[in-house]
Motif scaffolding. Sequence first.
Motif, PDB file in Angstrom:
ATOM      1  N   VAL A 145      11.540   5.062  -7.635  1.00 15.99           N
ATOM      2  CA  VAL A 145      11.969   4.611  -6.303  1.00 15.99           C
ATOM      3  C   VAL A 145      10.964   5.096  -5.266  1.00 15.99           C
ATOM      4  N   TYR A 146      10.463   4.165  -4.470  1.00 13.94           N
ATOM      5  CA  TYR A 146       9.569   4.484  -3.348  1.00 13.94           C
ATOM      6  C   TYR A 146      10.199   3.828  -2.127  1.00 13.94           C
ATOM      7  N   VAL A 147      10.645   4.629  -1.194  1.00 15.85           N
ATOM      8  CA  VAL A 147      11.386   4.053  -0.073  1.00 15.85           C
ATOM      9  C   VAL A 147      11.042   4.751   1.228  1.00 15.85           C
ATOM     10  N   SER A 148      11.048   3.988   2.301  1.00 18.90           N
ATOM     11  CA  SER A 148      10.847   4.570   3.633  1.00 18.90           C
ATOM     12  C   SER A 148      11.914   4.046   4.570  1.00 18.90           C
ATOM     13  N   ILE A 149      12.393   4.959   5.416  1.00 20.91           N
ATOM     14  CA  ILE A 149      13.506   4.636   6.317  1.00 20.91           C
ATOM     15  C   ILE A 149      13.048   4.881   7.752  1.00 20.91           C
ATOM     16  N   THR A 192      -1.824  12.138  -3.019  1.00 18.88           N
ATOM     17  CA  THR A 192      -1.393  10.759  -3.265  1.00 18.88           C
ATOM     18  C   THR A 192      -0.041  10.831  -3.972  1.00 18.88           C
ATOM     19  N   TRP A 193       0.663   9.700  -4.035  1.00 18.90           N
ATOM     20  CA  TRP A 193       1.946   9.676  -4.751  1.00 18.90           C
ATOM     21  C   TRP A 193       1.848   8.624  -5.847  1.00 18.90           C
ATOM     22  N   HIS A 194       1.967   9.079  -7.072  1.00 16.49           N
ATOM     23  CA  HIS A 194       1.859   8.207  -8.246  1.00 16.49           C
ATOM     24  C   HIS A 194       2.990   7.170  -8.187  1.00 16.49           C
ATOM     25  N   VAL A 232      11.068   8.293   7.331  1.00 17.90           N
ATOM     26  CA  VAL A 232      11.423   9.217   6.249  1.00 17.90           C
ATOM     27  C   VAL A 232      11.053   8.540   4.933  1.00 17.90           C
ATOM     28  N   GLY A 233      10.013   9.043   4.300  1.00 19.58           N
ATOM     29  CA  GLY A 233       9.560   8.461   3.026  1.00 19.58           C
ATOM     30  C   GLY A 233      10.018   9.332   1.869  1.00 19.58           C
ATOM     31  N   VAL A 234      10.561   8.690   0.851  1.00 19.17           N
ATOM     32  CA  VAL A 234      11.045   9.441  -0.313  1.00 19.17           C
ATOM     33  C   VAL A 234      10.562   8.764  -1.594  1.00 19.17           C
ATOM     34  N   SER A 286       0.145   0.866  -3.931  1.00 22.84           N
ATOM     35  CA  SER A 286      -1.246   1.085  -4.355  1.00 22.84           C
ATOM     36  C   SER A 286      -1.862   2.275  -3.633  1.00 22.84           C
ATOM     37  N   ALA A 287      -1.227   2.697  -2.545  1.00 22.85           N
ATOM     38  CA  ALA A 287      -1.771   3.839  -1.786  1.00 22.85           C
ATOM     39  C   ALA A 287      -0.630   4.751  -1.352  1.00 22.85           C
ATOM     40  N   GLY A 288       0.261   5.040  -2.281  1.00 22.81           N
ATOM     41  CA  GLY A 288       1.386   5.937  -1.986  1.00 22.81           C
ATOM     42  C   GLY A 288       0.846   7.296  -1.562  1.00 22.81           C
ATOM     43  N   ARG A 289       1.435   7.838  -0.495  1.00 24.04           N
ATOM     44  CA  ARG A 289       0.921   9.099   0.059  1.00 24.04           C
ATOM     45  C   ARG A 289       1.927  10.220  -0.051  1.00 24.04           C
ATOM     46  N   GLY A 290       1.412  11.418  -0.265  1.00 22.76           N
ATOM     47  CA  GLY A 290       2.223  12.624  -0.163  1.00 22.76           C
ATOM     48  C   GLY A 290       1.773  13.367   1.075  1.00 22.76           C
ATOM     49  N   ARG A 291       2.214  14.610   1.208  1.00 26.77           N
ATOM     50  CA  ARG A 291       1.788  15.401   2.353  1.00 26.77           C
ATOM     51  C   ARG A 291       0.309  15.745   2.246  1.00 26.77           C
ATOM     52  N   GLY A 292      -0.307  15.974   3.399  1.00 28.06           N
ATOM     53  CA  GLY A 292      -1.725  16.357   3.420  1.00 28.06           C
ATOM     54  C   GLY A 292      -2.566  15.265   2.798  1.00 28.06           C
ATOM     55  N   ASN A 305       9.008  20.345   1.064  1.00 28.73           N
ATOM     56  CA  ASN A 305       9.373  18.936   0.867  1.00 28.73           C
ATOM     57  C   ASN A 305       9.456  18.472  -0.580  1.00 28.73           C
ATOM     58  N   ASP A 306       9.496  19.407  -1.517  1.00 26.13           N
ATOM     59  CA  ASP A 306       9.543  18.976  -2.920  1.00 26.13           C
ATOM     60  C   ASP A 306      10.917  19.197  -3.511  1.00 26.13           C
ATOM     61  N   VAL A 307      11.290  18.319  -4.427  1.00 23.09           N
ATOM     62  CA  VAL A 307      12.504  18.544  -5.211  1.00 23.09           C
ATOM     63  C   VAL A 307      12.041  18.782  -6.639  1.00 23.09           C
ATOM     64  N   GLY A 358      10.935  14.759  -7.112  1.00 21.32           N
ATOM     65  CA  GLY A 358      11.020  13.978  -5.878  1.00 21.32           C
ATOM     66  C   GLY A 358      10.219  14.622  -4.768  1.00 21.32           C
ATOM     67  N   GLY A 359       9.823  13.802  -3.809  1.00 16.14           N
ATOM     68  CA  GLY A 359       9.066  14.323  -2.664  1.00 16.14           C
ATOM     69  C   GLY A 359       9.481  13.595  -1.398  1.00 16.14           C
ATOM     70  N   VAL A 360       9.347  14.299  -0.278  1.00 17.76           N
ATOM     71  CA  VAL A 360       9.756  13.758   1.018  1.00 17.76           C
ATOM     72  C   VAL A 360       8.561  13.823   1.962  1.00 17.76           C
ATOM     73  N   LEU A 361       8.287  12.723   2.615  1.00 20.58           N
ATOM     74  CA  LEU A 361       7.201  12.705   3.594  1.00 20.58           C
ATOM     75  C   LEU A 361       7.747  12.143   4.902  1.00 20.58           C
ATOM     76  N   ILE A 362       7.926  13.031   5.885  1.00 30.72           N
ATOM     77  CA  ILE A 362       8.450  12.561   7.181  1.00 30.72           C
ATOM     78  C   ILE A 362       7.308  12.498   8.191  1.00 30.72           C
ATOM     79  N   GLY A 413       0.864  -1.188   0.000  1.00 33.08           N
ATOM     80  CA  GLY A 413       0.000   0.000   0.000  1.00 33.08           C
ATOM     81  C   GLY A 413       0.896   1.231   0.000  1.00 33.08           C
ATOM     82  N   SER A 414       1.549   1.460   1.141  1.00 31.24           N
ATOM     83  CA  SER A 414       2.471   2.594   1.278  1.00 31.24           C
ATOM     84  C   SER A 414       3.665   2.128   2.109  1.00 31.24           C
ATOM     85  N   THR A 415       4.869   2.367   1.603  1.00 31.49           N
ATOM     86  CA  THR A 415       6.057   1.963   2.380  1.00 31.49           C
ATOM     87  C   THR A 415       6.125   2.753   3.693  1.00 31.49           C
ATOM     88  N   ASN A 416       5.564   3.959   3.732  1.00 27.44           N
ATOM     89  CA  ASN A 416       5.559   4.707   4.999  1.00 27.44           C
ATOM     90  C   ASN A 416       4.708   3.989   6.046  1.00 27.44           C
TER      91      ASN A 416
HETATM   92  C1  BTN Z   1       5.130  14.707  -1.109  1.00 28.14           C
HETATM   93  O1  BTN Z   1       5.625  15.142  -2.131  1.00 28.14           O
HETATM   94  O2  BTN Z   1       4.109  15.213  -0.636  1.00 28.14           O
HETATM   95  C2  BTN Z   1       5.798  13.549  -0.436  1.00 28.14           C
HETATM   96  C3  BTN Z   1       5.832  12.319  -1.297  1.00 28.14           C
HETATM   97  C4  BTN Z   1       6.438  11.126  -0.615  1.00 28.14           C
HETATM   98  C5  BTN Z   1       6.253   9.869  -1.406  1.00 28.14           C
HETATM   99  C6  BTN Z   1       6.963   8.702  -0.790  1.00 28.14           C
HETATM  100  S1  BTN Z   1       7.010   7.297  -1.851  1.00 28.14           S
HETATM  101  C7  BTN Z   1       7.606   6.324  -0.547  1.00 28.14           C
HETATM  102  C8  BTN Z   1       6.867   6.743   0.699  1.00 28.14           C
HETATM  103  N1  BTN Z   1       5.612   6.027   0.811  1.00 28.14           N
HETATM  104  C9  BTN Z   1       4.570   6.831   0.709  1.00 28.14           C
HETATM  105  O3  BTN Z   1       3.375   6.473   0.761  1.00 28.14           O
HETATM  106  N2  BTN Z   1       4.969   8.098   0.530  1.00 28.14           N
HETATM  107  C10 BTN Z   1       6.406   8.194   0.517  1.00 28.14           C
END
Ligand code: BTN
Length: 278
Positions: free
Chosen positions: A75-79, A66-68, A151-153, A57-63, A123-125, A133-137, A31-34
């Motif tokens: 690369v979809y990764v969470s640390i 969603t994250w395509h 830390v999701g990237v 299938s449910a990648g998330r961004g801030r707020g 949080n955007d690159v 790129g995007g970062v979701l902490i 669903g989401s690595t975060n």
């Molecule tokens: C943003 O731009 O708002 C943050 C995007 C973060 C996306 C990554 S992809 C890996 C990790 N898993 C998620 O569901 N979101 C982050």
Amino acid sequence: MNDLNIQAIEAALKRYASAIGHPLYVLASTGSTNDDAREAANEGAPSGTVIVADTQSAGRGRGTHTWHSPSGENVYVSIVLRPKLDTRRVSAASLVVGVCVARVIERRLHERGRERVKLKWPNDVWVDEKKIGGVLIEGRLRGESVQHLVVGVGVNIKTRVFPLELRDKATSLSLLGCEDVDRADVLGELLAEIGRGMLRYEREGLEAFRQELEHKDGLKGKRVKVGDRVGVARGIDGEGCVMVERETGFIEKVSSGELFVLDGEAEGNILARPSKRW
Ligand code: BTN
């Protein structure tokens, strides 16, 4: 060919001498690595645990974003990290991770225009004002200390066709002319960079990134809107807040919220510029 397999990632972690990525979980889909990383952290996973997926299938961004996350492309990764950080320093960590992501993208772009890689607070690159790129902490905080951070990237590497609503807003290394990029290699470099960057942030604070943040600030001089505040972005302060100059000339520090870049050139839009500063 699946270039994102465990052997290739482990080899890349070694190549870049990454301190994080141990243990490493590579999932074909999730669903989401975060969410996975949060679960792992709550169950006691050590700092440096990494969860990467080929598709979400449910990648998330801030707020509410969603994250395509199509398969075989990015690369979809969470640390999981357990830094010794005061909770007040957590929000600026996404700028630090953003710098790390930007560095890795710059190295791939070489002469194709590394100067074009910028950060859009918080949080955007960006490359050419399109998101690469995007970062979701996210994290669990207790009192004033951090129990763990996730830390999701997400980094767009091979996607050439984005959904309609993202087409004008997103880009990828492939669209920028970098073909045949090896995702495991990017991931190894990214994890090494984030490991070093977060350690430095823990020890030295945002000051260690000040110059680079200023250089990579993609908002400086642009008209922006955050919440109900409209003004011109005037840089990032020592705590990671974006400074917004209002029409009155007053400079407001904004620490959180979704920021929109407004159309039109900023400089010159401010009619009156009283000297008042805080
Ligand atoms: C943003 O731009 O708002 C943050 C995007 C973060 C996306 C990554 S992809 C890996 C990790 N898993 C998620 O569901 N979101 C982050």
